[in-house]
Design a protein around this motif. Structure first.
Motif, PDB file in Angstrom:
ATOM      1  N   VAL A  73       0.826  -1.210   0.000  1.00  0.00           N
ATOM      2  CA  VAL A  73       0.000   0.000   0.000  1.00  0.00           C
ATOM      3  C   VAL A  73       0.865   1.268   0.000  1.00  0.00           C
ATOM      4  CG1 VAL A  73      -0.249   0.197   2.515  1.00  0.00           C
ATOM      5  CG2 VAL A  73      -2.057   1.019   1.032  1.00  0.00           C
ATOM      6  N   PHE A  74       2.071   1.149   0.535  1.00  0.00           N
ATOM      7  CA  PHE A  74       2.942   2.325   0.594  1.00  0.00           C
ATOM      8  C   PHE A  74       3.485   2.714  -0.787  1.00  0.00           C
ATOM      9  CE2 PHE A  74       3.240   0.642   4.941  1.00  0.00           C
ATOM     10  CZ  PHE A  74       2.835   1.766   5.636  1.00  0.00           C
ATOM     11  N   VAL A  75       3.501   1.758  -1.704  1.00  0.00           N
ATOM     12  CA  VAL A  75       4.019   2.082  -3.040  1.00  0.00           C
ATOM     13  C   VAL A  75       2.926   2.118  -4.105  1.00  0.00           C
ATOM     14  CG1 VAL A  75       6.394   1.336  -2.670  1.00  0.00           C
ATOM     15  CG2 VAL A  75       4.684  -0.345  -3.331  1.00  0.00           C
ATOM     16  N   THR A  76       1.722   1.743  -3.740  1.00  0.00           N
ATOM     17  CA  THR A  76       0.649   1.794  -4.743  1.00  0.00           C
ATOM     18  C   THR A  76      -0.141   3.107  -4.666  1.00  0.00           C
ATOM     19  OG1 THR A  76      -0.729   0.551  -3.206  1.00  0.00           O
ATOM     20  CG2 THR A  76       0.314  -0.691  -4.987  1.00  0.00           C
ATOM     21  N   ARG A  77      -0.054   3.796  -3.547  1.00  0.00           N
ATOM     22  CA  ARG A  77      -0.714   5.106  -3.454  1.00  0.00           C
ATOM     23  C   ARG A  77       0.286   6.159  -3.966  1.00  0.00           C
ATOM     24  NH1 ARG A  77      -5.316   5.054   0.529  1.00  0.00           N
ATOM     25  NH2 ARG A  77      -5.020   7.288   0.726  1.00  0.00           N
ATOM     26  N   PRO A  78      -0.111   6.973  -4.939  1.00  0.00           N
ATOM     27  CA  PRO A  78       0.857   7.822  -5.651  1.00  0.00           C
ATOM     28  C   PRO A  78       1.663   8.778  -4.768  1.00  0.00           C
ATOM     29  CG  PRO A  78      -1.416   8.332  -6.315  1.00  0.00           C
ATOM     30  CD  PRO A  78      -1.467   7.099  -5.495  1.00  0.00           C
ATOM     31  N   VAL A  79       0.997   9.486  -3.855  1.00  0.00           N
ATOM     32  CA  VAL A  79       1.725  10.466  -3.034  1.00  0.00           C
ATOM     33  C   VAL A  79       2.734   9.756  -2.150  1.00  0.00           C
ATOM     34  CG1 VAL A  79       1.483  12.211  -1.218  1.00  0.00           C
ATOM     35  CG2 VAL A  79      -0.199  12.094  -3.046  1.00  0.00           C
ATOM     36  N   SER A  80       2.299   8.660  -1.540  1.00  0.00           N
ATOM     37  CA  SER A  80       3.188   7.891  -0.676  1.00  0.00           C
ATOM     38  C   SER A  80       4.365   7.339  -1.476  1.00  0.00           C
ATOM     39  CB  SER A  80       2.404   6.744  -0.033  1.00  0.00           C
ATOM     40  OG  SER A  80       3.282   5.865   0.609  1.00  0.00           O
ATOM     41  N   ALA A  81       4.070   6.781  -2.658  1.00  0.00           N
ATOM     42  CA  ALA A  81       5.131   6.204  -3.495  1.00  0.00           C
ATOM     43  C   ALA A  81       6.150   7.267  -3.878  1.00  0.00           C
ATOM     44  CB  ALA A  81       4.518   5.583  -4.749  1.00  0.00           C
ATOM     45  N   ALA A  82       5.665   8.451  -4.247  1.00  0.00           N
ATOM     46  CA  ALA A  82       6.577   9.527  -4.650  1.00  0.00           C
ATOM     47  C   ALA A  82       7.472   9.940  -3.480  1.00  0.00           C
ATOM     48  CB  ALA A  82       5.771  10.722  -5.148  1.00  0.00           C
ATOM     49  N   LEU A  83       6.864  10.099  -2.304  1.00  0.00           N
ATOM     50  CA  LEU A  83       7.642  10.526  -1.132  1.00  0.00           C
ATOM     51  C   LEU A  83       8.685   9.473  -0.754  1.00  0.00           C
ATOM     52  CD1 LEU A  83       4.837  12.121   1.067  1.00  0.00           C
ATOM     53  CD2 LEU A  83       6.884  13.278   0.256  1.00  0.00           C
ATOM     54  N   LEU A  84       8.288   8.199  -0.811  1.00  0.00           N
ATOM     55  CA  LEU A  84       9.239   7.135  -0.465  1.00  0.00           C
ATOM     56  C   LEU A  84      10.361   7.051  -1.496  1.00  0.00           C
ATOM     57  CD1 LEU A  84       6.907   4.300   0.896  1.00  0.00           C
ATOM     58  CD2 LEU A  84       8.396   5.827   2.186  1.00  0.00           C
ATOM     59  N   ALA A  85      10.009   7.245  -2.769  1.00  0.00           N
ATOM     60  CA  ALA A  85      11.034   7.210  -3.815  1.00  0.00           C
ATOM     61  C   ALA A  85      12.053   8.329  -3.592  1.00  0.00           C
ATOM     62  CB  ALA A  85      10.375   7.361  -5.192  1.00  0.00           C
ATOM     63  N   ILE A  86      11.551   9.517  -3.275  1.00  0.00           N
ATOM     64  CA  ILE A  86      12.472  10.642  -3.010  1.00  0.00           C
ATOM     65  C   ILE A  86      13.353  10.319  -1.801  1.00  0.00           C
ATOM     66  CG2 ILE A  86      12.613  13.087  -2.351  1.00  0.00           C
ATOM     67  CD1 ILE A  86       9.898  13.466  -3.810  1.00  0.00           C
ATOM     68  N   SER A  87      12.746   9.700  -0.792  1.00  0.00           N
ATOM     69  CA  SER A  87      13.511   9.352   0.415  1.00  0.00           C
ATOM     70  C   SER A  87      14.643   8.377   0.075  1.00  0.00           C
ATOM     71  CB  SER A  87      12.597   8.719   1.474  1.00  0.00           C
ATOM     72  OG  SER A  87      11.515   9.559   1.747  1.00  0.00           O
ATOM     73  N   VAL A  88      14.322   7.386  -0.773  1.00  0.00           N
ATOM     74  CA  VAL A  88      15.351   6.404  -1.169  1.00  0.00           C
ATOM     75  C   VAL A  88      16.478   7.103  -1.924  1.00  0.00           C
ATOM     76  CG1 VAL A  88      15.789   4.396  -2.648  1.00  0.00           C
ATOM     77  CG2 VAL A  88      13.757   4.448  -1.198  1.00  0.00           C
ATOM     78  N   VAL A  89      16.107   8.016  -2.811  1.00  0.00           N
ATOM     79  CA  VAL A  89      17.127   8.753  -3.578  1.00  0.00           C
ATOM     80  C   VAL A  89      18.008   9.562  -2.623  1.00  0.00           C
ATOM     81  CG1 VAL A  89      17.476  10.615  -5.256  1.00  0.00           C
ATOM     82  CG2 VAL A  89      15.760   8.850  -5.687  1.00  0.00           C
ATOM     83  N   ILE A  90      17.372  10.203  -1.636  1.00  0.00           N
ATOM     84  CA  ILE A  90      18.126  11.023  -0.678  1.00  0.00           C
ATOM     85  C   ILE A  90      19.164  10.168   0.053  1.00  0.00           C
ATOM     86  CG2 ILE A  90      17.941  12.237   1.544  1.00  0.00           C
ATOM     87  CD1 ILE A  90      15.226  13.284   0.580  1.00  0.00           C
ATOM     88  N   VAL A  91      18.731   8.963   0.468  1.00  0.00           N
ATOM     89  CA  VAL A  91      19.639   8.100   1.241  1.00  0.00           C
ATOM     90  C   VAL A  91      20.754   7.549   0.348  1.00  0.00           C
ATOM     91  CG1 VAL A  91      19.790   5.940   2.550  1.00  0.00           C
ATOM     92  CG2 VAL A  91      17.874   7.482   2.921  1.00  0.00           C
ATOM     93  N   LEU A  92      20.396   7.166  -0.876  1.00  0.00           N
ATOM     94  CA  LEU A  92      21.389   6.517  -1.742  1.00  0.00           C
ATOM     95  C   LEU A  92      22.305   7.501  -2.460  1.00  0.00           C
ATOM     96  CD1 LEU A  92      19.366   3.569  -3.313  1.00  0.00           C
ATOM     97  CD2 LEU A  92      20.927   3.533  -1.363  1.00  0.00           C
ATOM     98  N   TRP A  93      21.830   8.740  -2.629  1.00  0.00           N
ATOM     99  CA  TRP A  93      22.585   9.696  -3.435  1.00  0.00           C
ATOM    100  C   TRP A  93      24.034   9.893  -2.958  1.00  0.00           C
ATOM    101  CZ3 TRP A  93      23.484  11.472  -7.863  1.00  0.00           C
ATOM    102  CH2 TRP A  93      24.151  12.679  -8.064  1.00  0.00           C
TER     103      TRP A  93
END
Lengths: 502, 173
Positions: free
Chosen positions: A466-486
């Protein structure tokens, strides 16, 4: 639009009536002073003035509370900037930058920026409340705990870059803070976790004790043992008088606008509030900034973004309360109590049935933020006088104030013990390069993340997708992953470049 | 940071995380049906703490390898240059301040603490120390007892009587 302007004009006429205006000023003064005292939070001060509103009419009563609310969210930044003691958790990011600026001799600039950006954020959010409240409320209602969890994760993810020298150290600090947040009686099942039979641990570790200890006591110890880890400017105390840097805000218009927008957006989500918005805004600003390496060393953009979002969240929180009748934070929950005490039911019909009262409140918020510039200046001036006190006296009384602030939380000496323990820990963390901000974020945002995560799991039958199928949540989590991995990707790229060059 | 501490500190982090992870056993007994129990989140956090501590250990070992002195210069300040005696005395004074408060009462202990800590912090004038200790404490009592109604510890036995007499003398009780 014409109707709204007309209602707003009527609201201003009501708000500037002598008694109503006096209530705004008194509320602001109480809020700023209470917010500045560690241990006495903005919420405490709203609760304290509630009984005084019983004998008042609805409008002066609510304007008093609005004043306390707007002043309270700003007040904590004064002591944060001057003494490294954030009055409230929401003022922590302001403290990170403001205190460093103060140590570098830019106290007046930091205080002025805090006053102006806080007032700007509050003013814009009040105008937003006046013009866009109903549609925004409908949009905010579409958010659930899934999105709230992702917002908090985004806030936590930004710490991976706050620990400047070592990401591993930052993560150790972050998870330590999150662990501290799990101590005590768990909310869902009422089970004790990690209390180990110690009575005061059953109610958990109050994050204010951690804040006061790590920041204030740690700093005092660092100063009196001889070699402060950070050199102070030659004469910062002589230049502690605040000034209002109107023109200096123009180059900082980006952080100011983004901080305000984040404040309104996050403040408008029920349950998020000013603390989450200040951390998210600060983290976002760091991601966007061209000089992210300067964050934590006295970055004006970080201070402005955080401070504008804190007061920007007030309008957002009020939207939820006024249009839906759902308090978005503990502070607005107390204000809802005041509404109900006076026979007014906040909700979808409020804007049509009690138009005059609603727009008087909105006009009061706008006025409060304008008046706050003057009152905030006076308060900062008064507190800045303390900077002229000789360091031995100042440092000693900071410890005493920490004692009082910690004791005031629950009238329990156990909280004072914890504060002093974290003070010593804070000293060693500074000395051994273990970043403090991630620990603070972990203990504040960790419990929120847990609550949102578990509630989401209950609501969606343990379906993590559910965290990746809801668009706003998915976008925020994706940005978070990028922030950590960058930073990791960047380091790998830097390593491969010299290798390929040879 | 000394070489030993560079290894011991993160290793302790790993061990503490593992020990606390073990302490979460039984927490989920109360969970209903398929729902996640109260032990789920702490376990997740402790896994994160253990992994981060392990990563820090590896990082420290890698950094320490080439040249200890270079690392010391580039890394944290540590306790170099710190007056350790003053540090220990300051911590001891703070501990005594909190420990003695329930027995002696807030006013008396605060006067003593302010005087002692000011001297530790570098104040030398006995008059300044005395004035700050007494007037500062009285001012705080007015604000926090009279205005904020904070029930500060009054002490035990004779000290409680003394504190109450002081409060009456100041007109705050």
């Amino acid at each position: 639009m014409g109707e709204i302007l007309g209602n707003l004009a009527t609201g201003f006429v009501n708000a500037v009536q002598p008694l109503n205006f006096l209530m705004i000023v008194v509320g602001l003064a109480i809020g700023i002073i209470a917010g500045a005292l560690p241990g006495i939070t903005m919420l405490n001060s709203i609760v304290l003035v509630l009984p005084f509103t019983y004998l008042m009419g609805i409008v002066p009563a609510l304007l008093l509370m609005i004043g306390v609310y707007c002043g309270g969210v700003f007040g904590g930044s004064i002591t944060g900037i001057l003494f490294n003691i954030p009055g409230d958790p929401m003022n922590v990011p302001t403290t990170w930058e403001g205190y460093r600026m103060s140590r570098q001799g830019h106290t007046q600039y930091a205080l002025g920026l805090a006053i102006m950006s806080s007032a700007f954020g509050g003013l814009v959010s009040a105008l937003f409340l006046a013009f866009f409240a109903p549609p925004f409320a409908r949009f905010a209602l579409s958010f659930s705990t899934v999105e709230f969890f992702s917002v908090v994760v985004f806030g936590l993810a930004s710490v991976s870059v706050l620990g400047q020298s070592s990401m591993a150290a930052a993560l150790v600090s972050l998870f330590s803070g999150m662990f501290l947040g799990t101590i005590g009686t768990e909310a869902q099942y009422g089970v004790e976790r990690f209390a180990f039979g110690i009575p005061f641990l059953k109610t958990g570790v109050d994050f204010v004790t951690v804040l006061i200890g790590l920041f204030a006591i740690g700093e005092v110890l660092d100063q009196i043992v001889g070699t402060s880890s950070e050199p102070a400017a030659e004469t910062p105390r002589a230049r502690a008088v605040p000034r209002l840097p109107l023109l200096a805000l123009w180059p900082l218009r980006g952080p100011l606008a983004r901080g305000t927008a984040v404040g309104i957006a996050v403040g408008g989500l029920a349950g998020a509030g000013a603390t989450v918005s200040s951390f998210v805004s600060y983290g976002l600003e760091k991601q966007i900034s061209r000089t992210p390496e300067l964050f934590g060393t006295g970055h004006a953009g970080g201070l402005v973004a955080s401070e504008s979002s804190v007061n920007g969240s007030t309008g957002g929180a009020m939207i939820h309360l006024l249009t839906l009748g759902i308090p978005g934070s503990a502070a607005t929950a107390v204000m809802m109590g005041a509404f109900l005490l006076h026979g007014i039911q906040p909700g979808p019909l409020l804007f049509t049935r009690q138009t005059a009262e609603v727009y008087t409140i909105v006009a009061g918020m706008i006025l409060a933020n304008v008046v706050m510039i003057g009152l905030g200046f006076l308060a900062a001036l008064s507190f800045a006088m303390l900077m002229k006190v000789p360091p031995p006296i100042l440092n000693t009384f900071i410890v005493v104030f920490c004692f009082l602030g910690a004791f005031a939380l629950r009238n329990d000496l156990a909280d004072v013990w914890l504060t002093m323990l974290f003070g010593v820990l804070g000293f060693f963390m500074r000395r051994y390069d273990l970043p403090i901000p991630p620990l603070v974020m972990g203990i504040i945002l960790g419990p929120m993340a847990e609550q949102y995560f578990l509630t989401s799991m209950v609501a969606h039958a343990n379906d993590v997708s559910v965290f990746v199928t809801r668009p706003v949540s998915a976008a925020l989590l994706a940005i978070s992953v990028v922030i950590v991995l960058w930073p990791v990707v960047k380091r790998l790229c830097q390593r491969s470049r010299p290798a390929s060059a040879t | 940071m000394p070489a030993l501490a560079r290894v011991v500190a993160p290793l302790a982090g790993v061990i503490v995380a593992v020990a606390l992870f073990a302490a979460t056993r039984g927490l989920d007994d109360v969970a209903r049906g398929e729902q996640l129990g109260p032990g789920f989140w702490p376990r997740l956090v402790l896994i994160g703490l253990g992994l981060a501590s392990a990563a820090k250990l590896v990082e420290n070992l890698r950094r320490a390898a080439p040249n200890d002195h270079a690392v010391a210069r580039a890394g944290a300040a540590g306790l170099g240059g710190v007056r350790r005696g003053t540090l220990l005395l300051a911590i001891a004074t703070i501990v005594l301040y909190v420990a003695l408060t329930p027995w002696l009462g807030f006013p008396l202990v605060t006067v003593g603490f302010v005087a002692a800590f000011m001297m530790l912090a570098g104040a030398r004038s006995p008059v300044a120390i005395g004035v700050a200790a007494v007037l500062g404490t009285v001012g705080l009592l007015y604000v926090f007892v009279k205005l904020v109604y904070l029930p500060l510890p009054k002490g035990d036995g004779v000290f409680e009587t003394m504190t109450l007499a002081l409060y009456r003398g100041l007109g705050i009780f």
